[in-house]
Design an enzyme around this catalytic site. Structure first.
Site, PDB file in Angstrom:
ATOM      1  N   GLY A 254     -29.243  34.517  -3.439  1.00 24.02           N
ATOM      2  CA  GLY A 254     -29.916  33.420  -3.735  1.00 24.02           C
ATOM      3  C   GLY A 254     -29.357  32.779  -5.246  1.00 24.02           C
TER       4      GLY A 254
ATOM      5  CE  LYS B  66     -25.926  50.304   2.516  1.00 25.69           C
ATOM      6  NZ  LYS B  66     -25.640  49.541   3.623  1.00 25.69           N
TER       7      LYS B  66
ATOM      8  CG  ASP C   8     -29.237  43.038  -5.584  1.00 32.29           C
ATOM      9  OD1 ASP C   8     -28.917  43.996  -6.562  1.00 32.29           O
ATOM     10  OD2 ASP C   8     -29.687  41.981  -6.184  1.00 32.29           O
TER      11      ASP C   8
ATOM     12  CG  MET D   8     -39.816  39.110  -2.446  1.00 35.73           C
ATOM     13  SD  MET D   8     -39.917  39.701  -4.093  1.00 35.73           S
ATOM     14  CE  MET D   8     -40.517  38.523  -5.074  1.00 35.73           C
TER      15      MET D   8
ATOM     16  CD  GLU E 213      -3.229  -0.274   0.144  1.00 34.59           C
ATOM     17  OE1 GLU E 213      -2.994   0.875  -0.218  1.00 34.59           O
ATOM     18  OE2 GLU E 213      -3.956  -1.215  -0.282  1.00 34.59           O
TER      19      GLU E 213
HETATM   20  N1  SAH Z   1     -32.828  35.847  -5.888  1.00 39.58           N
HETATM   21  C1  SAH Z   1     -33.192  35.422  -4.519  1.00 39.58           C
HETATM   22  C2  SAH Z   1     -34.504  35.842  -4.240  1.00 39.58           C
HETATM   23  C3  SAH Z   1     -34.626  37.412  -4.184  1.00 39.58           C
HETATM   24  S1  SAH Z   1     -36.307  38.049  -3.772  1.00 39.58           S
HETATM   25  C4  SAH Z   1     -33.324  33.891  -4.341  1.00 39.58           C
HETATM   26  O1  SAH Z   1     -33.290  32.966  -5.325  1.00 39.58           O
HETATM   27  O2  SAH Z   1     -33.018  33.404  -3.190  1.00 39.58           O
HETATM   28  C5  SAH Z   1     -36.198  38.413  -2.166  1.00 39.58           C
HETATM   29  C6  SAH Z   1     -36.938  37.436  -1.391  1.00 39.58           C
HETATM   30  O3  SAH Z   1     -36.228  36.307  -1.326  1.00 39.58           O
HETATM   31  C7  SAH Z   1     -36.955  38.074   0.077  1.00 39.58           C
HETATM   32  O4  SAH Z   1     -38.294  38.835   0.067  1.00 39.58           O
HETATM   33  C8  SAH Z   1     -37.418  36.613   0.866  1.00 39.58           C
HETATM   34  O5  SAH Z   1     -38.517  36.294   0.526  1.00 39.58           O
HETATM   35  C9  SAH Z   1     -36.103  35.791   0.035  1.00 39.58           C
HETATM   36  N2  SAH Z   1     -34.978  35.578   0.589  1.00 39.58           N
HETATM   37  C10 SAH Z   1     -33.799  35.932   0.231  1.00 39.58           C
HETATM   38  N3  SAH Z   1     -32.849  35.563   1.119  1.00 39.58           N
HETATM   39  C11 SAH Z   1     -33.504  35.044   1.946  1.00 39.58           C
HETATM   40  C12 SAH Z   1     -33.081  34.233   3.295  1.00 39.58           C
HETATM   41  N4  SAH Z   1     -31.676  34.099   3.446  1.00 39.58           N
HETATM   42  N5  SAH Z   1     -33.951  33.736   3.939  1.00 39.58           N
HETATM   43  C13 SAH Z   1     -35.180  33.774   3.609  1.00 39.58           C
HETATM   44  N6  SAH Z   1     -35.618  34.350   2.832  1.00 39.58           N
HETATM   45  C14 SAH Z   1     -34.830  34.811   1.723  1.00 39.58           C
END
Ligand code: SAH
Length: 463
Positions: A299, A267, A245, A380, A25
């Site tokens: 996300g 912002k 964002d 949202m 080995e």
């Molecule tokens: N593109 C993102 C969504 C953006 S819209 C995705 O795919 O997750 C923004 C919404 O995403 C928020 O209002 C909430 O509903 C959700 N969101 C984003 N991050 C989050 C998190 N860490 N936990 C729970 N909800 C989240």
């Protein structure tokens, strides 16, 4: 500062022999390592186990003889006994660097952990002290380097002469090489076997003074740095500008190259946020300037991320773009609460939907959601949760349908709430600060919501 007892170097073995004394080995471990080179690998042992069949090695099942070291660049001793002793003495007598497996005091050299993207090699050494640490560091570096980076480095080698003749200016040439090894277009072309053609084209464009910008629409995941994809992490390291964002936490934005410009479009200097049209204009302008732009979205960029508008602006401007998926909030929330959003015999699918439309009276939206029979993941919806629940009941969902809410999914500050539609309708629960996903459907009950606050018994006030 500590000092090293060893010196890392890249040692030429091409056209030479690497001799391994041992047939078990431990010899195999060395074989795995040294067969990454073009050296001729020779195994000598009286007891050779049948381990080496898949490797390009020469196996001699016999006693070791000093003459076996003729033309050897390195010797490994990976067994004990008379042959091993003779091999050590012979190697030392001939001045051939020797490694005795697991006996540091007898070694002239150690073998580092290697990340190999030939011709690119990263060697990690702890001077034999902490192999576990070396393996950890190696895993991190593995993750940083694109799988076909070596092939692309190979392209750089093949284009060197042409680059020198086309681009006289040193710094400009360096920028070309930077482009070459970080361009997703080249990476894709290389995986189709068309890397050289694409690289040559890039070289000609660069020489002609065309700096081609690119926009990467990158999913940052729900907000923890370890829920970013490896590709996202790599591109963040390569971007000149990061346009992000507000929902993307600073720990993630910080993962970009230190000297990259950062623009928070959620912002603007603490005042008004950018409009979508302004963001579109901004990324088009930056890419036109030849910048590599990381457009970082929370996300997944394609899910409620206004990616559609940005892509169409980039297309219209004829600019290069690439989308990098991310973990969408609903999936992070499902993971946090061990909720199988699809579940045999309970829910044959799930819907990622916006909770907006409650105000607009988009009846169709709510009717479709209520009648789908699928698990709903509503985005949202935090501030209008009770209206949403009301709409769903009005369109036919039972008030007893389970509801689970995850605030700050995928983050250390995650908080959960559980109840049913009627407990949501009764009023707004005071939910923790942060973005939220609202799950609705029978599959919610299959999750781990034991630690969740009960929606029904709460005081009512929007957080
Ligand atoms: N593109 C993102 C969504 C953006 S819209 C995705 O795919 O997750 C923004 C919404 O995403 C928020 O209002 C909430 O509903 C959700 N969101 C984003 N991050 C989050 C998190 N860490 N936990 C729970 N909800 C989240």
């Amino acid at each position: 500062m500590g000092q090293l007892n060893t010196f890392p170097l890249s040692y030429k073995v091409q056209g030479q022999r690497i001799v391994i004394v041992g047939g078990g080995e431990e010899a195999l471990n060395k074989v795995r390592l040294v067969t990454k080179t073009t050296a001729q690998v020779v195994i000598i042992s009286r007891s050779v186990e049948p381990l080496f069949s898949g490797f390009p090695v020469e196996v001699h099942a016999r006693a070791f003889a000093a003459a076996d070291l003729d033309g050897a660049a390195l010797v490994f001793v990976a067994e004990e006994g008379a042959d091993a002793e003779l091999a050590k003495v012979s190697a030392r007598a001939r001045g051939i660097p020797l490694n005795v497996v697991d006996v540091p005091s007898e070694c002239d050299f150690y073998t580092p952990s290697i990340v190999e993207r030939a011709p690119l090699t990263v060697a990690i050494s702890t001077e034999g002290d902490a192999p576990v640490l070396a393996r950890l560091v190696r895993a991190r570096i593995e993750a940083m380097l694109a799988p076909n980076l070596g092939k692309i480095a190979g392209l750089a080698g093949r284009l060197r002469h042409l680059a020198e003749s086309l681009i006289q200016d040193g710094p400009s040439r360096r920028r070309f090489y930077e482009r070459l090894v970080t361009s997703p277009e080249i990476e894709r072309a290389e995986s189709r076997g068309e890397g050289l053609v694409a690289a040559t084209k890039l070289l000609q464009q660069h020489a002609a003074g065309e700096r081609r910008g690119v926009v990467w629409l990158i999913g940052a995941g729900p907000g923890s740095e370890d829920l970013l994809t490896l590709r996202a992490q790599r591109l963040l390291q390569e971007a000149d500008v990061i346009v992000h964002d507000q929902l993307v936490p600073s720990v993630v934005v910080d993962m970009g190259r230190r000297d990259a410009e950062r623009i928070d479009v959620g912002k603007a200097k603490g005042h008004h946020s950018f409009s979508q049209a302004q963001i579109n204009t901004l990324i088009v302008r930056l890419a036109r300037e030849g910048k590599r732009v990381a457009r970082l979205k929370s996300g997944d960029p394609m899910v409620f991320g206004r990616a559609g508008e940005e892509i169409s602006a980039l297309r219209k401007a004829g600019l290069q773009y690439q989308i990098v998926p991310g973990i969408s909030a609903a999936l992070a929330a499902a993971a946090d609460t061990a909720t199988p959003v699809t579940l045999r015999k309970v829910s044959s699918g799930f819907i990622m939907a916006t909770a907006h439309g409650a105000d607009d009276g988009e009846l169709n939206h709510w009717a479709q959601l209520a009648q789908s029979g699928l698990t709903l993941a509503l985005y949202m919806g935090k501030s209008i949760a009770s209206e949403v629940a009301g709409r769903l009941v009005a369109h036919g969902l039972s008030p007893l349908t389970p509801v689970g809410i995850v605030v700050n999914a995928g983050r250390s500050t995650m908080t959960t709430y559980s109840g049913n539609l009627s407990s949501l309708i009764e009023g707004h629960a005071t939910l923790a600060d942060g973005p939220a996903i609202i799950f609705v459907g029978e599959a919610v009950e299959a999750g781990d919501w034991a630690d969740a606050a009960q929606l029904a018994g709460m005081s009512f006030k929007v957080a």
